[in-house]
Design an enzyme around this catalytic site. Sequence first.
Site, mmCIF file in Angstrom:
data_model
loop_
_atom_site.group_PDB
_atom_site.id
_atom_site.type_symbol
_atom_site.label_atom_id
_atom_site.label_comp_id
_atom_site.label_asym_id
_atom_site.label_seq_id
_atom_site.Cartn_x
_atom_site.Cartn_y
_atom_site.Cartn_z
ATOM 1 N N GLU B 60 0.818 -1.225 0.000
ATOM 2 C CA GLU B 60 0.000 0.000 0.000
ATOM 3 C C GLU B 60 0.846 1.268 0.000
ATOM 4 O O GLU B 60 0.550 2.212 -0.733
ATOM 5 C CB GLU B 60 -0.971 0.019 1.187
ATOM 6 C CG GLU B 60 -2.208 -0.856 1.007
ATOM 7 C CD GLU B 60 -1.954 -2.320 1.334
ATOM 8 O OE1 GLU B 60 -0.851 -2.655 1.818
ATOM 9 O OE2 GLU B 60 -2.873 -3.139 1.105
ATOM 10 N N HIS B 129 -10.015 -4.645 9.959
ATOM 11 C CA HIS B 129 -10.610 -4.461 8.629
ATOM 12 C C HIS B 129 -11.876 -3.606 8.677
ATOM 13 O O HIS B 129 -12.642 -3.590 7.720
ATOM 14 C CB HIS B 129 -10.953 -5.819 8.009
ATOM 15 C CG HIS B 129 -9.777 -6.596 7.541
ATOM 16 N ND1 HIS B 129 -8.730 -6.917 8.369
ATOM 17 C CD2 HIS B 129 -9.474 -7.118 6.323
ATOM 18 C CE1 HIS B 129 -7.835 -7.619 7.676
ATOM 19 N NE2 HIS B 129 -8.264 -7.744 6.433
#
Lengths: 363, 324
Positions: B60, B129
């Site tokens: 990322e 998450h």
Amino acid sequence: MTTAQLEKTEHSVDDFAKAPVNASLTSKQKLGFLRDMLRIRRFEQASLKLYQQGKMGGFLHLYIGQESVAVGTCSLLTPDDHCITAYREHGHAIVMGMTMDECMAELLGKSTGCSKGKGGSMHFFAPDKNFWGGHGIVAGQTPIGLGIAFALKYREIKGCCLTFLGDGAVNQGVFHESLNIAALWGVPVVFIVENNGYSMGTSLARSSSIRSCLAERANAYAMDWDIVNGENLYEVRAKSVEAITRAREESKPTLLEINTYRYYGHSVADANTKKYRKAEEIEFYKQNHDPIRLWEKQLKAEGVADDEKIAAIDHEARQEAARSVQFAEESPFPELQEIFDDVYYEVDQGTEAGHTGRHFFND
Amino acid sequence: MPVITYRQALNAALAEELARDENVVIIGEEVAEYNGAYKITEGLWKKFGSRRVVDTPISEGGFLGLGVGAAMMGLRPVMELMFWSFAYVGFDQIVNNAGCIRYMSGGLINLPLVIRGPANGGTNVGATHSHTPENFLGNTPGLKVVSPATPYDAKGLMKTAIRDNDPVCVMENTLLYGDLGEVPEEEYTIPLGVADVKREGKDISLIGHGRAVITALRAAERLAEEFDISAEVVDLRSIRPLDEETILASVRKTHRAVLVDENKPFCGVSAQIATMIQEYAFDDLDAPVTRVCALDAPAIYSPPLEEHQLPTADRIIEKVLAVC
């Protein structure tokens, strides 16, 4: 790297002088390199004085001792090539064509600074000169350099992006991510580790696990690499041009490690600068490995310059630095209202998007 | 008017912008050959090819930084985060680089960058998450943040985000991806910074963004049926820039407000709305402004409990009844 090791890896200047990229140099170009190195050094010495007088905020990371790296590598760039680095960037900024005036004014936080006083020492930018900063977070610029090179490839431009980092940055995750993507996709980026031996106050030996050098880490990503003696301008150019050509012609990245040395602390505020290395070590480099002295010696040996010529170039550089100090000191600070400029493009441009909704939340 | 899903609306926005502008490039994990982890990019790789729709390694920080660099050069990268929760891995690139480079360059650089993906809890995937970082990002001058609640808004806001010349964070919601709604076939965009009154009412304003709007609409329906209370539902749509006028106009009309927010309460988006209302509409208020936020703990896994951790119609109704 210890001084003994450095001496062992010393190459003959002549070997690299014969490389085509150097053999074709004119006297004017060779003197230009000296001029640029001296301009960087005199600029920074002048800035140090201002810092010590308390006229500057924040940090000042000096490049003094490393000038041959920026001058040697950036001298190879064309208008299709780009450059990005971290916070020890004054040298790269000047060699990429930024003026001392705009840089010195930025250091003093003046509105005439390259970033209108909004960036400071670590954040010089000149997109019109293909210089993309000036970044404050260690290794944070490495994926940006990758992205600049990605854009070149996307647009089918035969250029590259020199992406500089220090030896302290090689242990950041995002740098490894960037190496992997660069090799995987064939991105025309040249990563250049300017290894000055210390990541702030931690020596290379105490910060990085390596067999022989940092650049060999490229092996892990199936990437070409090389190690360069940074004090030798001819070697810097001869080896860098190979990496640059690989990027431009084959769209392949390279990891270069250029060994160099900084005379000052990590920043001028580095309180321990005389504790983690001996004064003799610094003195040894100044006496034996100063890139400017070595280049002067080389120019004299080649008959390109004599002492008088060198003194004249140095005098010009000092004068230019002195004028930039005067310019910076006489320049105004930004107005308070300017705090809100340059946050959003759409607001600055006065577009409909810039007028829609509230962008700032003061009272 | 065709009825399509929120997912299809996003997909159509991406496809249209890819076709419209050669500079648009979609980059992220599994966006190309896999067709997108949540199928938002389905079919785009097949149609536009590997140059325009690019699969990345799981990096990322690396690929977000790449997007920043590409945007500096004038491309319009649309970066997909499989979850906005994963943005935390690349936070430096979003906040320090996407958010601050324009400023630190004194306006020499602008970043036409979109970072998009789902930002929601409620799917029983545990705390890592389930983050909703729109408040963090809205707290960063230099970034823009939008959060569509319906298919119509998802398409219109996404297209505008891609055309905007500043970095825009688009916060979607996996629980809304299957929601159906009317979306016109003809071209349209929705400006950033314009809220939408999703339901007119006169007794109280329910104000929120993203899925909280859908929950508020459900509560409003029950309030009307069961308690004869007419609730107005204001959808922020855009968090930064923020449509202050629509929010204040609603409160001045109803004199009461309950803020609904899937953010955690502490410094959540609703905290900003609350301070704004008390500052600019204090004299119009007949009751204190109250909030229904995600319960203030990391997202719990246990499915029946997580349902209660996020704002529910019941909790909204309870807060409304306390002030109406």
